[in-house]
Design a protein around this motif. Sequence first.
Motif, mmCIF file in Angstrom:
data_model
loop_
_atom_site.group_PDB
_atom_site.id
_atom_site.type_symbol
_atom_site.label_atom_id
_atom_site.label_comp_id
_atom_site.label_asym_id
_atom_site.label_seq_id
_atom_site.Cartn_x
_atom_site.Cartn_y
_atom_site.Cartn_z
ATOM 1 N N LEU A 28 34.073 -10.954 -28.810
ATOM 2 C CA LEU A 28 35.510 -10.968 -29.123
ATOM 3 C C LEU A 28 36.286 -10.871 -27.813
ATOM 4 C CD1 LEU A 28 35.425 -8.233 -31.943
ATOM 5 C CD2 LEU A 28 35.543 -10.695 -32.316
ATOM 6 N N GLY A 29 36.165 -11.869 -26.977
ATOM 7 C CA GLY A 29 36.832 -11.833 -25.672
ATOM 8 C C GLY A 29 36.180 -10.807 -24.767
ATOM 9 N N ASN A 30 36.932 -9.784 -24.359
ATOM 10 C CA ASN A 30 36.387 -8.726 -23.503
ATOM 11 C C ASN A 30 35.663 -7.641 -24.293
ATOM 12 O OD1 ASN A 30 37.397 -9.930 -21.202
ATOM 13 N ND2 ASN A 30 39.344 -8.837 -21.337
ATOM 14 N N TYR A 31 35.619 -7.793 -25.592
ATOM 15 C CA TYR A 31 34.961 -6.817 -26.453
ATOM 16 C C TYR A 31 33.836 -7.484 -27.224
ATOM 17 C CZ TYR A 31 38.748 -3.542 -25.627
ATOM 18 O OH TYR A 31 39.639 -2.684 -25.027
ATOM 19 N N VAL A 32 32.946 -6.673 -27.754
ATOM 20 C CA VAL A 32 31.924 -7.172 -28.662
ATOM 21 C C VAL A 32 31.964 -6.332 -29.932
ATOM 22 C CG1 VAL A 32 30.383 -8.089 -26.889
ATOM 23 C CG2 VAL A 32 30.112 -5.725 -27.626
ATOM 24 N N GLU A 33 31.607 -6.967 -31.023
ATOM 25 C CA GLU A 33 31.472 -6.261 -32.295
ATOM 26 C C GLU A 33 29.981 -6.196 -32.600
ATOM 27 O OE1 GLU A 33 33.916 -6.619 -36.287
ATOM 28 O OE2 GLU A 33 32.456 -8.245 -36.123
ATOM 29 N N ILE A 34 29.476 -4.990 -32.759
ATOM 30 C CA ILE A 34 28.054 -4.797 -33.045
ATOM 31 C C ILE A 34 27.924 -4.532 -34.543
ATOM 32 C CG2 ILE A 34 26.014 -3.406 -32.578
ATOM 33 C CD1 ILE A 34 27.222 -2.785 -29.820
ATOM 34 N N ASN A 46 32.762 -4.719 -23.647
ATOM 35 C CA ASN A 46 31.719 -5.344 -22.831
ATOM 36 C C ASN A 46 31.737 -6.836 -23.136
ATOM 37 O OD1 ASN A 46 29.506 -5.683 -21.117
ATOM 38 N ND2 ASN A 46 28.418 -3.925 -21.984
ATOM 39 N N SER A 47 31.142 -7.629 -22.256
ATOM 40 C CA SER A 47 31.038 -9.064 -22.525
ATOM 41 C C SER A 47 29.627 -9.363 -23.038
ATOM 42 C CB SER A 47 31.318 -9.872 -21.260
ATOM 43 O OG SER A 47 30.257 -9.715 -20.341
ATOM 44 N N LEU A 48 29.499 -10.451 -23.784
ATOM 45 C CA LEU A 48 28.182 -10.846 -24.276
ATOM 46 C C LEU A 48 27.222 -11.103 -23.118
ATOM 47 C CD1 LEU A 48 28.821 -13.290 -27.264
ATOM 48 C CD2 LEU A 48 27.983 -10.955 -27.348
ATOM 49 N N LYS A 49 27.742 -11.714 -22.059
ATOM 50 C CA LYS A 49 26.901 -12.038 -20.896
ATOM 51 C C LYS A 49 26.309 -10.770 -20.276
ATOM 52 C CE LYS A 49 27.100 -14.644 -16.568
ATOM 53 N NZ LYS A 49 26.801 -13.669 -15.534
ATOM 54 N N ASP A 50 27.140 -9.760 -20.042
ATOM 55 C CA ASP A 50 26.651 -8.511 -19.462
ATOM 56 C C ASP A 50 25.697 -7.789 -20.408
ATOM 57 O OD1 ASP A 50 28.151 -8.971 -17.211
ATOM 58 O OD2 ASP A 50 29.754 -7.568 -17.745
ATOM 59 N N LEU A 51 26.026 -7.816 -21.683
ATOM 60 C CA LEU A 51 25.203 -7.147 -22.680
ATOM 61 C C LEU A 51 23.828 -7.800 -22.795
ATOM 62 C CD1 LEU A 51 25.928 -4.733 -24.373
ATOM 63 C CD2 LEU A 51 26.549 -6.262 -26.222
ATOM 64 N N MET A 52 23.790 -9.123 -22.750
ATOM 65 C CA MET A 52 22.533 -9.865 -22.900
ATOM 66 C C MET A 52 21.513 -9.446 -21.847
ATOM 67 S SD MET A 52 21.298 -12.027 -25.006
ATOM 68 C CE MET A 52 19.523 -12.085 -24.896
ATOM 69 N N GLU A 53 21.994 -9.146 -20.647
ATOM 70 C CA GLU A 53 21.096 -8.761 -19.558
ATOM 71 C C GLU A 53 20.454 -7.389 -19.784
ATOM 72 O OE1 GLU A 53 23.541 -9.004 -16.079
ATOM 73 O OE2 GLU A 53 23.846 -11.161 -16.333
ATOM 74 N N LYS A 54 21.061 -6.561 -20.634
ATOM 75 C CA LYS A 54 20.578 -5.197 -20.851
ATOM 76 C C LYS A 54 19.788 -5.017 -22.144
ATOM 77 C CE LYS A 54 24.567 -3.416 -18.377
ATOM 78 N NZ LYS A 54 25.888 -2.837 -18.538
ATOM 79 N N LEU A 55 19.799 -6.033 -23.000
ATOM 80 C CA LEU A 55 19.137 -5.915 -24.299
ATOM 81 C C LEU A 55 17.645 -6.217 -24.196
ATOM 82 C CD1 LEU A 55 21.818 -7.712 -26.479
ATOM 83 C CD2 LEU A 55 21.189 -5.307 -26.620
ATOM 84 N N PRO A 56 16.837 -5.632 -25.088
ATOM 85 C CA PRO A 56 15.401 -5.926 -25.085
ATOM 86 C C PRO A 56 15.113 -7.367 -25.504
ATOM 87 C CG PRO A 56 15.955 -4.231 -26.734
ATOM 88 C CD PRO A 56 17.221 -4.636 -26.065
ATOM 89 N N SER A 57 13.860 -7.773 -25.366
ATOM 90 C CA SER A 57 13.475 -9.179 -25.560
ATOM 91 C C SER A 57 13.645 -9.699 -26.984
ATOM 92 C CB SER A 57 12.031 -9.388 -25.118
ATOM 93 O OG SER A 57 11.178 -8.555 -25.884
#
Length: 107
Positions: A28-34, A46-57
């Motif tokens: 959602l722009g600069n936010y994410v909905e989990i 957070n951004s999806l791009k930054d979050l993707m780097e921290k999530l498990p496989s």
Amino acid sequence: MKNNFTFIKTDRKLLKINFNEIILIKGLGNYVEILMLENKKYIYYNSLKDLMEKLPSEFMRVHNSYIVNLTNIDFFEDNHLMLKGNKISVAKGYRECLNNTLNKLIL
């Protein structure tokens, strides 16, 4: 040590969430909905791009706006994923990678 949980800052508190309870994450722009199991939703800065780097496989990006938890996919049909009642479109650019990943999981 690999954790099966994380903490997010939401509503002025640190909240523990288990990765296996996340159904999908929507940008959602600069936010994410989990979106969690049991119909819980959390908005998180957070951004999806930054979050993707921290999530498990077991998490995969399937659209510019969506990251899904592969363990919560019910089925994949006609370029749509169904995750616990949520229908998500799979973008063309992510389709081949998703197909390859799911094919490795076929018995």
